[in-house]
Design an enzyme around this catalytic site. Sequence first.
Site, short mmCIF file in Angstrom:
data_model
loop_
_atom_site.label_atom_id
_atom_site.label_comp_id
_atom_site.label_asym_id
_atom_site.label_seq_id
_atom_site.Cartn_x
_atom_site.Cartn_y
_atom_site.Cartn_z
N HIS A 82 0.86 -1.18 0.00
CA HIS A 82 0.00 0.00 0.00
C HIS A 82 0.89 1.23 0.00
O HIS A 82 1.89 1.29 0.71
CB HIS A 82 -0.88 0.01 1.26
N ASP A 161 -14.74 3.03 6.11
CA ASP A 161 -13.67 3.89 5.60
C ASP A 161 -14.17 4.77 4.46
O ASP A 161 -13.78 5.93 4.35
CB ASP A 161 -12.47 3.05 5.15
N ARG A 168 -13.65 13.04 6.24
CA ARG A 168 -12.35 13.60 6.64
C ARG A 168 -11.81 14.55 5.58
O ARG A 168 -11.19 15.57 5.89
CB ARG A 168 -11.35 12.47 6.90
N SER A 183 -7.66 3.79 8.75
CA SER A 183 -8.15 3.79 7.36
C SER A 183 -7.30 2.86 6.50
O SER A 183 -7.82 1.97 5.81
CB SER A 183 -8.09 5.23 6.83
N LYS A 187 -8.32 -1.25 5.67
CA LYS A 187 -8.50 -1.77 4.30
C LYS A 187 -7.58 -2.95 4.04
O LYS A 187 -7.96 -3.94 3.41
CB LYS A 187 -8.21 -0.66 3.28
#
Length: 433
Positions: A82, A161, A168, A183, A187
């Site tokens: 990620h 999320d 956000r 978050s 995920k």
Amino acid sequence: MRMYDVIYKKRKGGELTEEEIRSFISGYVAGEIPDYQASALLMAICFNGMNEAETAILTDAVANSGDTVDLSRFGTLTADKHSTGGVGDKTSLIVAPLAASLGAVVTKMSGRGLGHTGGTVDKLESIPGYRTALSAEEFIAQAERVGIVVVGQSGNMTPADKKLYALRDVTATVDCIPLMVSSIMGKKLAAGSHSIVLDVKVGSGAFMKTPEDAEELAREMVKIGKRCGRNVAALLTDMDTPLGCAVGNALEIKEAVSVLRGETRGPLREICVALAANMVSLALELPIDEALSRAEASLDSGAAFAKMKEWIAAQGGDVAYIEDTSRFPQAPGVFNVVSDRAGFVTAIDALKIGLASVLLGAGRASKDEEIDHSAGVVLRKTVGDSVAAGETLCTLYTAREDALRQATEDVRAAFAIADTRPEKRPLIYKTVR
Ligand code: URA
């Protein structure tokens, strides 16, 4: 439980209980808690933080707020990566087939572009036929057969999320460490891989502007991931300057192919090798040096490129475009931006280049806007290069002539040129394991 009391407790710096956190997430997803109360709690968390136990519960609640993927049939071989988001960040396109070519099972759920940062799903959709949505059965079957599958986020994964991120984004609560940890790791946990490598970007084009903030985020994510039983490593990598030369969807696919063919060396290859080697080292329990040399060898031998073609074909993409990237349609307008002085390039502001590429059509100014896969910016000079007056700094690709003047101003402002060559900056600041 009254939401008012939860907000008040966090506003006063108190520790939230498991029940309070889980009720907040389930109530918000169910539409029982309004945005104004959720916003107030998010802001209180930004001001007063969360401890490790609270962050772990929040992460778990986000991960389990919708569907999760069960990859247990692959044992510990699954690996995911990620990136916290950047400009010209096409690492997933390279790292996923590279790690798969070395024996990891790479199952990735990627996002679309967000603000000035690009998204892997938009990039992959440049390839005619590529399917970013697969059924759960197709997803698992491809992972078993090819060892790699990259799709968009499925409809009902981490709905908490999806809602919280949108909130956000408009309440100035994105760059808050416990919220980012829950978050991102929420995920990743839902996506099911046993090993997770995080590319935490640092610099002007990233959410984390300093190495200190990026390291704090990285340490928290590694801690929470391990607490949830996963192998996790995080690399802190530079995002002051766009990564590689291309910014824009099809342009980035072309650059990724050139790295996978072993034709392009430099910072992009270096970061991709480090990320893939960390994934493989965790998934296959290999010493990192061994994983690094296997990754280099896979790029040099063409094994990683062969895996990319196998993957794209398995997902319906036309491999002829990967074999011959000149097939990608070129934008109707191609304009060079030249330097008005001689000197050395000392900085290229990633944020400004990212915003210019959005103006040119490569990203979205609003959620539902269509993107132009051929649009974007290609840097012809990088930090440390010498430049003569009148020499090309970058090339703009667009169908939007009306955006050219502003985009040209933005990219010109992105380049800092001075009389002396700048000191070399680190590309990878640190690895946190
Ligand atoms: N990327 C995410 O997915 N979540 C964040 O909070 C920040 C970056």
